[in-house]
Design a protein around this motif. Structure first.
Motif, mmCIF file in Angstrom:
data_model
loop_
_atom_site.group_PDB
_atom_site.id
_atom_site.type_symbol
_atom_site.label_atom_id
_atom_site.label_comp_id
_atom_site.label_asym_id
_atom_site.label_seq_id
_atom_site.Cartn_x
_atom_site.Cartn_y
_atom_site.Cartn_z
ATOM 1 N N PRO A 1 0.828 -1.209 0.000
ATOM 2 C CA PRO A 1 0.000 0.000 0.000
ATOM 3 C C PRO A 1 0.866 1.264 0.000
ATOM 4 O O PRO A 1 1.890 1.316 0.683
ATOM 5 C CB PRO A 1 -0.808 -0.109 1.304
ATOM 6 N N GLN A 2 0.450 2.259 -0.774
ATOM 7 C CA GLN A 2 1.240 3.480 -0.915
ATOM 8 C C GLN A 2 0.858 4.570 0.080
ATOM 9 O O GLN A 2 1.708 5.296 0.555
ATOM 10 C CB GLN A 2 1.112 4.018 -2.352
ATOM 11 N N GLY B 1 -1.979 -5.658 6.208
ATOM 12 C CA GLY B 1 -1.170 -4.755 5.372
ATOM 13 C C GLY B 1 -1.159 -5.163 3.914
ATOM 14 O O GLY B 1 -2.159 -5.065 3.214
ATOM 15 N N SER B 2 -0.033 -5.685 3.436
ATOM 16 C CA SER B 2 0.085 -6.152 2.054
ATOM 17 C C SER B 2 -0.381 -7.596 1.905
ATOM 18 O O SER B 2 -0.536 -8.093 0.792
ATOM 19 C CB SER B 2 1.537 -6.051 1.583
ATOM 20 N N ARG C 1 -9.011 0.277 3.899
ATOM 21 C CA ARG C 1 -9.577 -0.108 2.596
ATOM 22 C C ARG C 1 -8.462 -0.295 1.566
ATOM 23 O O ARG C 1 -8.483 -1.226 0.765
ATOM 24 C CB ARG C 1 -10.580 0.953 2.135
ATOM 25 N N GLU C 2 -7.449 0.599 1.607
ATOM 26 C CA GLU C 2 -6.334 0.496 0.665
ATOM 27 C C GLU C 2 -5.588 -0.827 0.857
ATOM 28 O O GLU C 2 -5.240 -1.502 -0.116
ATOM 29 C CB GLU C 2 -5.366 1.665 0.827
ATOM 30 N N VAL D 1 -10.707 -11.738 2.389
ATOM 31 C CA VAL D 1 -10.208 -10.438 2.827
ATOM 32 C C VAL D 1 -11.332 -9.701 3.534
ATOM 33 O O VAL D 1 -12.412 -9.515 2.973
ATOM 34 C CB VAL D 1 -9.672 -9.612 1.628
ATOM 35 N N ILE D 2 -11.066 -9.283 4.781
ATOM 36 C CA ILE D 2 -12.098 -8.636 5.599
ATOM 37 C C ILE D 2 -11.636 -7.248 6.018
ATOM 38 O O ILE D 2 -10.571 -7.099 6.632
ATOM 39 C CB ILE D 2 -12.424 -9.491 6.839
ATOM 40 N N LEU D 3 -12.451 -6.252 5.684
ATOM 41 C CA LEU D 3 -12.217 -4.874 6.092
ATOM 42 C C LEU D 3 -12.838 -4.695 7.470
ATOM 43 O O LEU D 3 -14.061 -4.652 7.602
ATOM 44 C CB LEU D 3 -12.845 -3.907 5.081
ATOM 45 N N ALA D 4 -11.992 -4.651 8.516
ATOM 46 C CA ALA D 4 -12.520 -4.560 9.886
ATOM 47 C C ALA D 4 -11.404 -4.227 10.860
ATOM 48 O O ALA D 4 -10.228 -4.508 10.607
ATOM 49 C CB ALA D 4 -13.165 -5.887 10.304
ATOM 50 N N ASP D 5 -11.786 -3.666 11.985
ATOM 51 C CA ASP D 5 -10.888 -3.502 13.113
ATOM 52 C C ASP D 5 -10.604 -4.898 13.672
ATOM 53 O O ASP D 5 -11.533 -5.701 13.845
ATOM 54 C CB ASP D 5 -11.562 -2.616 14.171
#
Length: 184
Positions: free
Chosen positions: A18-19, A53-54, A76-77, A95-99
């Motif tokens: 991620p950038q 992360g990546s 999200r990135e 892949v899960i977008l979450a805390d």
């Protein structure tokens, strides 16, 4: 930064990082040491990569024969980067977008291998990370927890864990932990 898979069916493939989101991908020296220590044990295991992360650690596990991997990150990135890296390596994962804490609190799955590389500031201090108590019920009794942290930190480890291996490379320290099997 070049991030190359070090072993398995995706060996040699370069992953994107991620950038915009600050990440600290596990260096190839660290990943090689971890996976050399795990050896063939990784094959057929259920893995989760927290603060992914990546996705380098989870993707390395899949490349080396893990059955499946769940990647959790609140960026999200990072999640988009992981999806792209999975496509690039021709591997599959969830892949899960979450805390991480909220996810672990509601998750009911059991994992054989847990990776956690939480964000840290490069300053020496005592860490009493609640992550250890969140991970413990999600780990199979014969499982392994790989925890990465700043080498100058002093980490308070709860009694339910056994430190079975540690490695330091530069500013990074990695612990391989096993859950203590408590007798009734």
């Amino acid at each position: 930064m070049s991030l190359r898979i070090t072993g398995g069916i995706a060996k040699g493939i370069i992953l994107k990082v991620p950038q915009k989101t600050p990440v600290r991908p596990a260096l190839s020296k660290i990943r090689s040491a971890i996976f050399s220590s795990l050896g063939d044990w990784i094959e057929g295991k259920k893995v989760i990569d927290l603060y992914a992360g990546s996705g380098a650690l989870g993707i390395e596990a899949l490349s080396r024969g893990a059955l499946c991997c769940t990647f959790v990150d609140k960026s999200r990135e990072c999640c988009e980067c992981i999806k792209n890296n999975l496509k690039k390596t021709h591997l599959e994962g969830k892949v899960i977008l979450a805390d991480v804490y909220k996810f672990l609190k509601s998750d009911t799955e059991q994992y054989d291998l847990v990776f956690a590389s939480p964000p840290y500031f490069k300053e020496p201090k005592l860490l009493d990370d609640p992550l250890f108590s969140f991970v413990y019920p999600r780990l199979n009794p014969e499982g392994t927890f790989i925890y990465e942290f700043f080498s100058k930190n002093i980490v308070k480890l709860a009694d339910q864990w056994l430190l079975s291996w540690e490695k330091s490379v530069g500013e990074t320290k990695v612990w391989m932990l096993k859950p203590k099997c408590l007798s009734p």
